[in-house]
Design a protein around this motif. Sequence first.
Motif, PDB file in Angstrom:
ATOM      1  N   ALA A  87     -17.268 -26.150  11.523  1.00 37.89           N
ATOM      2  CA  ALA A  87     -18.491 -25.339  11.483  1.00 37.89           C
ATOM      3  C   ALA A  87     -19.271 -25.529  10.192  1.00 37.89           C
ATOM      4  CB  ALA A  87     -18.135 -23.861  11.652  1.00 37.89           C
ATOM      5  N   PHE A  88     -18.600 -25.976   9.134  1.00 33.68           N
ATOM      6  CA  PHE A  88     -19.283 -26.150   7.847  1.00 33.68           C
ATOM      7  C   PHE A  88     -19.519 -27.639   7.621  1.00 33.68           C
ATOM      8  CE2 PHE A  88     -19.236 -26.535   3.113  1.00 33.68           C
ATOM      9  CZ  PHE A  88     -20.419 -25.847   2.883  1.00 33.68           C
ATOM     10  N   THR A  89     -20.726 -28.081   7.991  1.00 34.79           N
ATOM     11  CA  THR A  89     -21.132 -29.467   7.822  1.00 34.79           C
ATOM     12  C   THR A  89     -22.626 -29.542   8.099  1.00 34.79           C
ATOM     13  OG1 THR A  89     -20.714 -31.762   8.497  1.00 34.79           O
ATOM     14  CG2 THR A  89     -20.623 -30.099  10.227  1.00 34.79           C
ATOM     15  N   PRO A 104     -19.927 -28.284  21.897  1.00 35.60           N
ATOM     16  CA  PRO A 104     -19.244 -28.137  20.617  1.00 35.60           C
ATOM     17  C   PRO A 104     -18.404 -26.865  20.581  1.00 35.60           C
ATOM     18  CG  PRO A 104     -21.548 -27.502  20.383  1.00 35.60           C
ATOM     19  CD  PRO A 104     -21.364 -27.993  21.799  1.00 35.60           C
ATOM     20  N   VAL A 105     -17.192 -27.009  20.091  1.00 35.96           N
ATOM     21  CA  VAL A 105     -16.314 -25.855  19.859  1.00 35.96           C
ATOM     22  C   VAL A 105     -16.060 -25.795  18.369  1.00 35.96           C
ATOM     23  CG1 VAL A 105     -14.038 -24.872  20.281  1.00 35.96           C
ATOM     24  CG2 VAL A 105     -15.251 -26.044  22.137  1.00 35.96           C
ATOM     25  N   TRP A 106     -16.482 -24.709  17.741  1.00 37.32           N
ATOM     26  CA  TRP A 106     -16.477 -24.629  16.279  1.00 37.32           C
ATOM     27  C   TRP A 106     -15.089 -24.335  15.739  1.00 37.32           C
ATOM     28  CZ3 TRP A 106     -20.796 -26.836  15.867  1.00 37.32           C
ATOM     29  CH2 TRP A 106     -21.894 -26.477  16.632  1.00 37.32           C
ATOM     30  N   CYS A 107     -14.786 -24.999  14.643  1.00 29.41           N
ATOM     31  CA  CYS A 107     -13.504 -24.831  13.962  1.00 29.41           C
ATOM     32  C   CYS A 107     -13.779 -24.535  12.497  1.00 29.41           C
ATOM     33  CB  CYS A 107     -12.679 -26.110  14.102  1.00 29.41           C
ATOM     34  SG  CYS A 107     -11.051 -26.048  13.337  1.00 29.41           S
ATOM     35  N   ASP A 108     -13.022 -23.638  11.922  1.00 30.23           N
ATOM     36  CA  ASP A 108     -13.199 -23.336  10.503  1.00 30.23           C
ATOM     37  C   ASP A 108     -12.654 -24.488   9.662  1.00 30.23           C
ATOM     38  OD1 ASP A 108     -14.076 -21.892   8.325  1.00 30.23           O
ATOM     39  OD2 ASP A 108     -12.627 -20.261   8.546  1.00 30.23           O
ATOM     40  N   LEU A 318     -22.794 -24.085  11.066  1.00 25.40           N
ATOM     41  CA  LEU A 318     -23.346 -24.448  12.370  1.00 25.40           C
ATOM     42  C   LEU A 318     -23.220 -23.333  13.397  1.00 25.40           C
ATOM     43  CD1 LEU A 318     -22.345 -28.200  12.811  1.00 25.40           C
ATOM     44  CD2 LEU A 318     -24.206 -27.161  11.509  1.00 25.40           C
ATOM     45  N   HIS A 319     -22.126 -22.599  13.373  1.00 30.08           N
ATOM     46  CA  HIS A 319     -21.935 -21.561  14.393  1.00 30.08           C
ATOM     47  C   HIS A 319     -22.911 -20.406  14.230  1.00 30.08           C
ATOM     48  CE1 HIS A 319     -19.681 -19.924  11.032  1.00 30.08           C
ATOM     49  NE2 HIS A 319     -19.560 -18.764  11.656  1.00 30.08           N
ATOM     50  N   GLN A 320     -23.630 -20.349  13.097  1.00 24.22           N
ATOM     51  CA  GLN A 320     -24.629 -19.307  12.878  1.00 24.22           C
ATOM     52  C   GLN A 320     -26.058 -19.836  13.008  1.00 24.22           C
ATOM     53  OE1 GLN A 320     -23.519 -17.790   8.985  1.00 24.22           O
ATOM     54  NE2 GLN A 320     -22.063 -16.342   9.879  1.00 24.22           N
ATOM     55  N   GLN A 321     -26.217 -21.102  13.335  1.00 23.12           N
ATOM     56  CA  GLN A 321     -27.538 -21.697  13.461  1.00 23.12           C
ATOM     57  C   GLN A 321     -28.176 -21.330  14.805  1.00 23.12           C
ATOM     58  OE1 GLN A 321     -29.252 -23.466  11.248  1.00 23.12           O
ATOM     59  NE2 GLN A 321     -27.733 -24.171   9.749  1.00 23.12           N
ATOM     60  N   GLN A 322     -29.486 -21.068  14.769  1.00 25.72           N
ATOM     61  CA  GLN A 322     -30.213 -20.714  15.988  1.00 25.72           C
ATOM     62  C   GLN A 322     -30.118 -21.820  17.039  1.00 25.72           C
ATOM     63  OE1 GLN A 322     -31.557 -17.872  16.661  1.00 25.72           O
ATOM     64  NE2 GLN A 322     -32.765 -18.299  18.504  1.00 25.72           N
ATOM     65  N   ALA A 323     -30.069 -23.067  16.605  1.00 22.30           N
ATOM     66  CA  ALA A 323     -30.021 -24.193  17.539  1.00 22.30           C
ATOM     67  C   ALA A 323     -28.773 -24.184  18.409  1.00 22.30           C
ATOM     68  CB  ALA A 323     -30.101 -25.513  16.767  1.00 22.30           C
ATOM     69  N   PHE A 324     -27.730 -23.501  17.952  1.00 17.07           N
ATOM     70  CA  PHE A 324     -26.463 -23.497  18.685  1.00 17.07           C
ATOM     71  C   PHE A 324     -26.098 -22.106  19.190  1.00 17.07           C
ATOM     72  CE2 PHE A 324     -25.907 -26.918  15.394  1.00 17.07           C
ATOM     73  CZ  PHE A 324     -26.007 -27.997  16.271  1.00 17.07           C
ATOM     74  N   LYS A 325     -27.101 -21.265  19.390  1.00 18.56           N
ATOM     75  CA  LYS A 325     -26.829 -19.859  19.688  1.00 18.56           C
ATOM     76  C   LYS A 325     -26.082 -19.664  21.005  1.00 18.56           C
ATOM     77  CE  LYS A 325     -31.378 -19.095  21.815  1.00 18.56           C
ATOM     78  NZ  LYS A 325     -32.646 -18.304  21.738  1.00 18.56           N
ATOM     79  N   GLU A 326     -26.217 -20.619  21.965  1.00 22.55           N
ATOM     80  CA  GLU A 326     -25.548 -20.433  23.254  1.00 22.55           C
ATOM     81  C   GLU A 326     -24.064 -20.756  23.204  1.00 22.55           C
ATOM     82  OE1 GLU A 326     -27.518 -24.578  23.876  1.00 22.55           O
ATOM     83  OE2 GLU A 326     -27.655 -22.875  22.491  1.00 22.55           O
ATOM     84  N   ALA A 328     -20.670 -19.801  21.963  1.00 22.54           N
ATOM     85  CA  ALA A 328     -20.002 -18.641  21.381  1.00 22.54           C
ATOM     86  C   ALA A 328     -19.042 -19.062  20.280  1.00 22.54           C
ATOM     87  CB  ALA A 328     -19.262 -17.872  22.466  1.00 22.54           C
ATOM     88  N   SER A 329     -18.842 -18.153  19.344  1.00 19.03           N
ATOM     89  CA  SER A 329     -17.958 -18.464  18.230  1.00 19.03           C
ATOM     90  C   SER A 329     -17.331 -17.199  17.674  1.00 19.03           C
ATOM     91  CB  SER A 329     -18.739 -19.169  17.120  1.00 19.03           C
ATOM     92  OG  SER A 329     -17.941 -19.331  15.976  1.00 19.03           O
ATOM     93  N   THR A 330     -16.146 -17.361  17.164  1.00 19.88           N
ATOM     94  CA  THR A 330     -15.536 -16.315  16.355  1.00 19.88           C
ATOM     95  C   THR A 330     -15.979 -16.519  14.910  1.00 19.88           C
ATOM     96  OG1 THR A 330     -13.595 -17.697  16.006  1.00 19.88           O
ATOM     97  CG2 THR A 330     -13.541 -16.181  17.881  1.00 19.88           C
ATOM     98  N   PRO A 331     -15.776 -15.546  14.035  1.00 17.23           N
ATOM     99  CA  PRO A 331     -16.112 -15.749  12.621  1.00 17.23           C
ATOM    100  C   PRO A 331     -15.344 -16.927  12.030  1.00 17.23           C
ATOM    101  CG  PRO A 331     -15.752 -13.424  13.074  1.00 17.23           C
ATOM    102  CD  PRO A 331     -15.319 -14.169  14.308  1.00 17.23           C
ATOM    103  N   MET A 332     -15.975 -17.599  11.086  1.00 19.17           N
ATOM    104  CA  MET A 332     -15.384 -18.722  10.361  1.00 19.17           C
ATOM    105  C   MET A 332     -15.369 -18.343   8.878  1.00 19.17           C
ATOM    106  SD  MET A 332     -14.941 -21.122  12.734  1.00 19.17           S
ATOM    107  CE  MET A 332     -15.274 -20.926  14.483  1.00 19.17           C
ATOM    108  N   PRO A 333     -14.410 -17.541   8.428  1.00 24.03           N
ATOM    109  CA  PRO A 333     -14.495 -16.935   7.102  1.00 24.03           C
ATOM    110  C   PRO A 333     -14.573 -17.940   5.956  1.00 24.03           C
ATOM    111  CG  PRO A 333     -12.331 -16.550   8.103  1.00 24.03           C
ATOM    112  CD  PRO A 333     -13.220 -17.070   9.172  1.00 24.03           C
ATOM    113  N   THR A 334     -13.823 -19.021   6.023  1.00 23.75           N
ATOM    114  CA  THR A 334     -13.862 -19.975   4.907  1.00 23.75           C
ATOM    115  C   THR A 334     -15.184 -20.724   4.889  1.00 23.75           C
ATOM    116  OG1 THR A 334     -11.462 -20.234   5.066  1.00 23.75           O
ATOM    117  CG2 THR A 334     -12.667 -21.870   3.774  1.00 23.75           C
ATOM    118  N   GLY A 335     -15.607 -21.219   6.042  1.00 21.96           N
ATOM    119  CA  GLY A 335     -16.883 -21.911   6.110  1.00 21.96           C
ATOM    120  C   GLY A 335     -18.049 -21.018   5.732  1.00 21.96           C
ATOM    121  N   GLU A 336     -17.995 -19.767   6.143  1.00 27.00           N
ATOM    122  CA  GLU A 336     -19.071 -18.826   5.808  1.00 27.00           C
ATOM    123  C   GLU A 336     -19.108 -18.559   4.304  1.00 27.00           C
ATOM    124  OE1 GLU A 336     -18.477 -15.438   8.368  1.00 27.00           O
ATOM    125  OE2 GLU A 336     -18.472 -16.738  10.151  1.00 27.00           O
ATOM    126  N   TRP A 337     -17.942 -18.457   3.676  1.00 28.88           N
ATOM    127  CA  TRP A 337     -17.903 -18.251   2.225  1.00 28.88           C
ATOM    128  C   TRP A 337     -18.452 -19.471   1.498  1.00 28.88           C
ATOM    129  CZ3 TRP A 337     -16.036 -20.505  -2.140  1.00 28.88           C
ATOM    130  CH2 TRP A 337     -16.012 -19.722  -3.300  1.00 28.88           C
TER     131      TRP A 337
END
Length: 369
Positions: A87-89, A104-108, A318-326, A328-337
């Motif tokens: 998710a962080f890239t 896409p399936v997001w991974c922390d 990426l999991h918080q980007q509007q382009a990928f809003k459809e 679904a994702s769980t929180p990605m705490p490390t990538g978000e930090w």
Amino acid sequence: MQIKYYPLRRIMAQYEPGLSKALADVATSGSYLRGNCVERFEEAWSRAVGTSHAVACGNGLDALSLVLMAWKQTKGWADADEVIVPAFTFAATGLAVVRAGLKPVWCDVGADALINVAQAERLINARTRAIIGVHLYGRICDVDALRALKARHGVMLLEDAAQAHFSAIDGKRAGGLLDAAAFSFYPGKNLGAMGDAGCITTNDEETAKHCRHLANYGAPEKYYHQYRGINSRMDELQAAVLILRLPHLERENELRRKIANIYRLKISNPVVKLLPEAVPQQTEVHHIFPIFPSNPEHFVKTMNEAGIETARHYPLPLHQQQAFKEFASTPMPTGEWLAQFEVSLPIHPLLTPDEVDHICTMVNNFAAI
């Protein structure tokens, strides 16, 4: 003292007068696409990376997309089959999956900003077809662990090596570590063109051949379109620039490593975190040198006032980007930090010792508010 983040004009000026001559030679050749320069670069890049095949294309996004499109067609994947993506890239990694008609399936990521392979394995299901390992910042992800996943689950493995030109682990370079790899030669990369350019590397002949056809409108020969392809070709001008710059890449990477070592040695501000050091057997190329100040907005402002230009990579995962809003994702705490706090320091071959010392001093003097 004014320090640019990446002074592209000065960097390209190093190669004069050879650069202008190379461009002039292409201009007078009458061959601008699919010519001798592109063939020469493909041969040189595959040899440098250590793969059997290199397929030049228009840009890094196309390189990622073409590999996934080729695998989907040759392996019979269905629409919306899944590809695990950190998710962080940069957005291109996720966009390529969607562009290929996959999900896409997001991974922390881990504390090193690279894909968390243990979490990736938990995401694998009956529809998982591939995993993309991003060598972020010029640091190689855990390819051994990814190969183990392939052995257990049969997934395909794609390297996003856009930031990893000549990164290596155990002496083996990025681009030849998994099933296939995608490179970008955007002007700001360690090996940059004078416009967009990309390349696919692989040891699999079928993948290389199919990618080449897809990049040429899906046509194995002119006017005979066997596949639904795209138009993605490296032009002769970009190939000429890359041929000229390629012999200098290792020297310039070594200068980046020296600067990174100074940063690691001298930066000691408790409110500024650094990434964990890479494993000893890895050779990084430090496309980006990230730090994580406790107040990044104030840090950027403070550095600007000191004449130091910085950058942010990447402020929204990426999991918080509007382009990928459809998707679904769980929180990605490390990538978000990492996304919240990351600031990139200048790191390029033209930085002087005085400039590097000034940057270290200003980082150490920074006080969060």
